[in-house]
Design a protein around this motif. Structure first.
Motif, short mmCIF file in Angstrom:
data_model
loop_
_atom_site.label_atom_id
_atom_site.label_comp_id
_atom_site.label_asym_id
_atom_site.label_seq_id
_atom_site.Cartn_x
_atom_site.Cartn_y
_atom_site.Cartn_z
N VAL A 96 0.98 -1.32 0.19
CA VAL A 96 0.13 -0.06 -0.42
C VAL A 96 0.79 1.11 0.61
O VAL A 96 1.65 1.65 1.10
N ALA A 97 0.89 1.82 -0.85
CA ALA A 97 2.41 2.69 -1.35
C ALA A 97 2.02 4.35 -0.07
O ALA A 97 3.16 4.48 0.41
N SER A 98 0.95 4.16 0.14
CA SER A 98 0.57 5.79 1.34
C SER A 98 1.64 4.68 2.76
O SER A 98 1.60 5.88 3.82
N ASP A 99 1.99 3.75 3.08
CA ASP A 99 1.80 2.97 4.72
C ASP A 99 3.08 2.80 4.49
O ASP A 99 3.48 2.04 5.64
N PHE A 100 3.93 3.43 4.05
CA PHE A 100 5.28 3.16 4.55
C PHE A 100 6.08 4.98 5.31
O PHE A 100 6.15 5.17 5.91
N ILE A 101 6.44 4.02 7.18
CA ILE A 101 6.58 4.65 8.54
C ILE A 101 7.80 4.02 8.90
O ILE A 101 8.10 2.63 9.01
N VAL A 102 8.66 4.82 9.41
CA VAL A 102 9.52 4.51 9.95
C VAL A 102 9.44 4.38 11.54
O VAL A 102 8.94 5.36 12.15
N ASN A 108 20.67 -2.84 15.53
CA ASN A 108 21.14 -3.37 14.66
C ASN A 108 22.32 -3.97 15.14
O ASN A 108 23.75 -3.24 15.57
N ASP A 109 22.97 -4.94 16.17
CA ASP A 109 24.02 -5.60 16.40
C ASP A 109 24.48 -4.32 17.17
O ASP A 109 25.30 -3.80 17.15
N ASP A 110 23.54 -3.77 18.38
CA ASP A 110 24.07 -3.15 19.51
C ASP A 110 24.21 -1.61 19.09
O ASP A 110 24.26 -0.02 19.35
N VAL A 111 23.82 -1.43 17.06
CA VAL A 111 23.75 0.04 16.85
C VAL A 111 22.34 0.82 16.53
O VAL A 111 21.88 -0.09 16.14
N GLN A 112 21.75 1.90 17.39
CA GLN A 112 20.82 2.13 17.54
C GLN A 112 20.56 3.23 15.32
O GLN A 112 21.00 3.70 15.32
N GLY A 113 19.04 2.29 15.58
CA GLY A 113 19.24 2.90 14.40
C GLY A 113 17.16 3.56 14.12
O GLY A 113 16.42 3.20 14.79
N TYR A 114 16.71 3.34 12.67
CA TYR A 114 15.71 3.12 12.50
C TYR A 114 15.08 2.31 11.93
O TYR A 114 15.88 1.34 10.55
N TRP A 115 13.98 1.89 11.77
CA TRP A 115 13.32 0.66 10.81
C TRP A 115 12.15 1.52 9.63
O TRP A 115 11.57 2.46 9.64
N VAL A 116 11.87 1.15 8.43
CA VAL A 116 11.34 1.39 7.87
C VAL A 116 9.84 0.29 7.21
O VAL A 116 10.42 -0.83 6.56
N THR A 117 8.58 0.85 7.54
CA THR A 117 7.87 -0.45 7.89
C THR A 117 7.09 -0.24 6.30
O THR A 117 7.07 0.75 6.67
N GLY A 118 6.72 -1.00 6.51
CA GLY A 118 5.55 -1.43 5.24
C GLY A 118 3.73 -1.99 5.56
O GLY A 118 3.43 -2.87 5.97
N GLN A 119 2.77 -1.55 4.81
CA GLN A 119 1.47 -2.04 4.73
C GLN A 119 1.82 -3.44 3.24
O GLN A 119 1.47 -2.50 2.80
N LEU A 120 1.74 -4.54 3.93
CA LEU A 120 1.52 -6.09 2.20
C LEU A 120 0.25 -6.18 2.66
O LEU A 120 -0.40 -7.27 3.51
N ARG A 121 -0.34 -5.71 1.43
CA ARG A 121 -2.15 -6.36 1.35
C ARG A 121 -1.51 -7.59 0.67
O ARG A 121 -0.91 -7.96 -0.72
N VAL A 122 -2.05 -8.75 1.85
CA VAL A 122 -0.92 -10.41 1.07
C VAL A 122 -2.05 -11.05 0.22
O VAL A 122 -3.16 -10.46 -0.05
N ALA A 123 -1.25 -11.32 -1.12
CA ALA A 123 -2.08 -11.95 -2.35
C ALA A 123 -2.58 -13.18 -1.49
O ALA A 123 -2.27 -13.98 -0.66
N GLY A 124 -4.04 -13.49 -2.45
CA GLY A 124 -4.40 -14.64 -2.22
C GLY A 124 -4.88 -14.89 -0.97
O GLY A 124 -5.49 -16.62 -1.23
N THR A 125 -5.65 -14.23 -0.69
CA THR A 125 -6.71 -13.93 0.40
C THR A 125 -8.29 -14.51 -0.50
O THR A 125 -8.29 -13.36 -1.18
N ALA A 126 -9.26 -14.96 0.91
CA ALA A 126 -10.62 -14.52 0.76
C ALA A 126 -11.15 -13.11 1.26
O ALA A 126 -11.63 -13.02 0.28
N GLU A 127 -10.70 -12.46 2.24
CA GLU A 127 -10.64 -11.30 2.23
C GLU A 127 -9.48 -10.40 2.40
O GLU A 127 -8.45 -10.99 2.92
#
Length: 289
Positions: A96-102, A108-127
């Motif tokens: 979902v293009a508008s939902d990449f959030i930091v 990472n190995d004791d170094v502080q930083g940031y993740w970039v997260t996203g909403q993945l719309r799962v394929a092949g589901t009934a709902e």
């Protein structure tokens, strides 16, 4: 011939009941039966807790490293059983293009930083179904924001592009409050529940409670350090502690009956001794008169 003055007869001697006699009275027998019932229930609870303190069928070593389809591990909205925390899973879907959030405070190995997260719309589901994905890590906030913008641009250019994600399935870290003075939208915990409040196009969409930490960076980011979880101990010491607590409670139920019966006996003996002392005092006063 002289006669001796008549004296008043001594008051009858009172014999107090024994503790055993008090305990055998119907009232205390009925209370004992109730205490035994309570103690039995508490003992059963302790046995039930103890039976779950030792895992008789632990997962085989290394099972979390076998990649499994996400749908086989957990269903949307369900909680993740402890043996499956850190399980490697695979899933495909579209971003979902508008939902990449930091998300900040990521290490990472004791170094502080940031993740970039996203909403993945799962394929092949009934709902319609979505899962949160941590796409990668970077040490710099500006780089994280730039990566989020780049991922949004790529997803917006081809919204139907299907991507494959492989990573570890991890439970929600729970909601959190941003640090004092920070942007109120700052996220310091990886929480799908909090991300859900900022996602778009989520009406009538099922959402997983867990998130996936991708083991291969997606976009201009570094891989997330995600080692295999430690093997679980077969003994759950917390359950053993709870079982011991139930046993103590069961013993206390019987001790409480004994203490109440003893207190009633001691009070009865004390009252009888007071009555006998008053009778003796009255007799002595009458003889002096």
């Amino acid at each position: 011939m002289t006669s001796t003055p008549a004296t008043d007869p001594a008051p009858p001697q009172i014999f107090p009941p024994t503790l055993r006699e008090v305990m055998l009275r119907p009232r205390w027998i009925a209370l004992l039966a109730f205490s035994l019932l309570v103690a039995g229930v508490l003992a059963w609870l302790g046995q039930w807790q103890l039976g779950r303190a030792v895992d008789t069928a632990p997962p085989e070593p290394g099972m979390t490293e076998v990649v499994r389809p996400l749908s086989e591990v957990v269903q949307p909205g369900d909680y993740l059983p402890e043996p499956l925390v850190g399980q490697r899973v695979e899933v495909s879907g579209t971003w979902v293009a508008s939902d990449f959030i930091v998300v900040s405070s990521r290490f990472n190995d004791d170094v502080q930083g940031y993740w970039v997260t996203g909403q993945l719309r799962v394929a092949g589901t009934a709902e319609p179904t979505s899962v949160a994905v941590a796409t990668g890590w970077t040490q710099n906030l500006d780089q994280a924001n730039a990566a989020a913008d780049e991922l949004e641009r790529q997803a917006g250019a081809d919204p139907a592009a299907v991507v494959e994600v492989t990573g570890r399935l991890i439970s929600d870290e729970g909601p959190s409050v941003p640090p004092a003075g920070a942007d109120p939208l700052t996220l310091v915990k990886m929480s799908p529940a909090m991300l859900l409040g900022r996602w778009h196009d989520i009406e009538n969409v099922d959402v997983y409670r867990q998130y996936i930490a991708s083991q291969t960076a997606i976009g201009p980011l570094d891989d997330i350090a995600s080692p295999a979880p430690d093997e679980r101990s077969r003994v759950n010491w917390l359950n053993i502690f709870y079982a011991a607590e139930w046993a103590v409670f069961a013993g206390f139920a019987l001790y409480l009956w004994y203490r109440l019966a003893r207190d009633a006996w001691e009070k009865e003996v004390e009252d009888l001794e007071d009555e006998q002392a008053e009778a003796l005092a009255a007799g002595a006063a009458a003889s002096r008169d």
